[in-house]
Enzyme design. Structure first.
Site: not given
Ligand code: DOR
Ligand code: ZN
Length: 402
Positions: A42, A44-46, A76, A167, A221, A294
């Site tokens: 999990h 988020h490398f953006r 996302n 989520h 999470h 996360d």
């Molecule tokens: O705190 C969070 N940040 N929860 C998420 O579900 C997304 C994540 C993000 O991409 O910043």
């Molecule tokens: Zn996440």
């Protein structure tokens, strides 16, 4: 060949390891312990679109530092990963960035479920690790907040034998509760708005959908005792339900708002300390399968904004293993449990083939955290002194030493 001499297993046996490699390297590993490399399910490398927060060059370095050689990245991004074409474009960008830093980090991608693009799901069934469903809004615009689309996703996933990762926060309840708290602008109100009921409502709904369609469900999470109770019951029933928790839900609680301010704002939010015991107990009784960082970096500028404008999320991949090793010293986890949490269970749940990656850790090394490899340039763990650190991470026959 990489020869690792005199390393200890988690059971205390000394051994030599031989890892196929283009390099000829001998590592004297007396005093170090070998663990399978971390699989972080999990992150988020953006990439694409939000690379000012993090990218795969810096994300990969942070991963390796943390003993991690495989990550599953979330959809996302900007744009979100919700079509087959966007998925291919994202992979090409990632490969380019990893090539630039010469780190062949193993990765897989979650596909974003989106109302307008449900027909894309079947097209990517062989190219993703699973489908990500935001049942409540978080960073970005991906959300499935109507029952019809939710049923469609679970039904398609079951038919295509794809895993659904949720989520689990209920969007309707979030909106309703936000209105109740309107005008309150302090960070801790975040934990009151997105309270435990927000999470349990969504968890219960997701489990119900799994019961109906037989879909493999991965609950991201998990943060509270109440979610654990629901998941334990679902597992007892024999449903294919799996659960993840995070380092911040294990090691921070709502008191962190006092020291971290907006940097403590995450979704789902930090909970009261009373939940820690339930999360650790759920690791012990195997209700919780995995830990995912996360890893969700935002810039310090963004995290300094007032409540309502401050985005949710904190980085975590680099310090997840040291936090767990430190918890081992506190007798809260065994090394066997750490292996299951950080790689063993993920390997089973996501059907990951075997490979030789490992991390050699010094259980006695004590470091106070001051810096990070993450592009966002901050970590919520700064100032914490932890015992137990990666010294060498071996990825695909290449050794990275720290
Ligand atoms: O705190 C969070 N940040 N929860 C998420 O579900 C997304 C994540 C993000 O991409 O910043
Ligand atoms: Zn996440």
């Amino acid at each position: 060949m990489i020869t690792i001499q005199g390393v200890s297993t988690i059971h205390g046996e000394q051994t030599n390891l031989y890892i196929p490699s283009k390099e000829e390297k001998i590592i004297s590993a007396e005093g170090l312990i070998v663990l399978p490399a971390v699989i972080d399910p999990h992150v988020h490398f953006r990439t694409p679109g939000l690379e000012y927060k993090e990218d795969w060059r810096t994300g990969a370095k942070a991963a390796i530092r943390g003993g991690c050689t495989m990550v599953f990245d979330m959809p996302n991004t900007k744009p979100p990963t919700f079509t087959a074409m966007l998925l291919e474009e994202k992979k090409a960008l990632i490969d380019l960035q990893l090539k630039e830093v010469g780190i062949s980090l193993r990765y897989d991608l979650f596909f974003g479920a989106d109302k307008q693009h449900l027909n894309e799901i079947s097209r990517v069934k062989h190219s993703v690790i699973g489908i990500k469903v935001f049942m409540g809004c978080s960073t970005g615009n991906l959300v499935i907040d109507d029952d019809e689309s939710l049923h469609a996703v679970f039904s398609i996933a079951a038919k295509e034998n794809m895993l659904v990762a949720v989520h689990a926060e209920d969007e309707h309840l979030i909106r309703k509760r936000k209105a109740n708290f309107s005008g309150k602008m302090d960070y801790p109100v975040h934990s009151s708005i997105r309270n435990i009921e927000v999470a349990t409502t969504a968890v219960a709904k997701a489990i119900e959908l799994t019961r109906r369609y037989g879909t493999r469900l991965y609950i991201l999470h998990v943060s509270s005792a109440e979610e654990v109770t629901l998941i334990k019951k679902a597992k007892r029933e024999g449903l294919p339900v799996f659960a993840e928790t995070t380092p911040h839900h294990l090691f921070f609680d709502t008191s962190a708002y006092e020291t971290l301010g907006g940097r403590a704002v995450v979704n789902p939010p930090l909970r009261d300390k009373s939940n820690h015991e339930a999360l650790f107990a759920a690791i012990h009784d195997k209700t919780i399968d995995t830990i995912g960082s996360d890893h969700a970096p935002h810039t310090l500028d963004e995290k300094s904004k007032i409540y309502g404008e401050c985005p949710s999320g904190m980085p975590g991949i680099e310090f997840m293993l040291p936090l767990l090793l430190n918890a081992y010293h506190q007798k809260r986890l065994s090394l066997e449990q750490i292996v299951l949490l950080t790689s063993g269970r993920a390997r089973d749940i996501f059907n990951i083939p075997a490979y030789d990656d490992c991390v050699l850790v010094d259980l006695n090394k004590i470091v106070t955290i001051t810096k990070t490899e993450s592009k966002c340039g901050w970590t919520p763990y700064a100032g914490q002194t932890l015992q137990g650190w990666p010294i060498h991470t071996i990825l695909n026959g290449r050794c990275y030493s720290f």
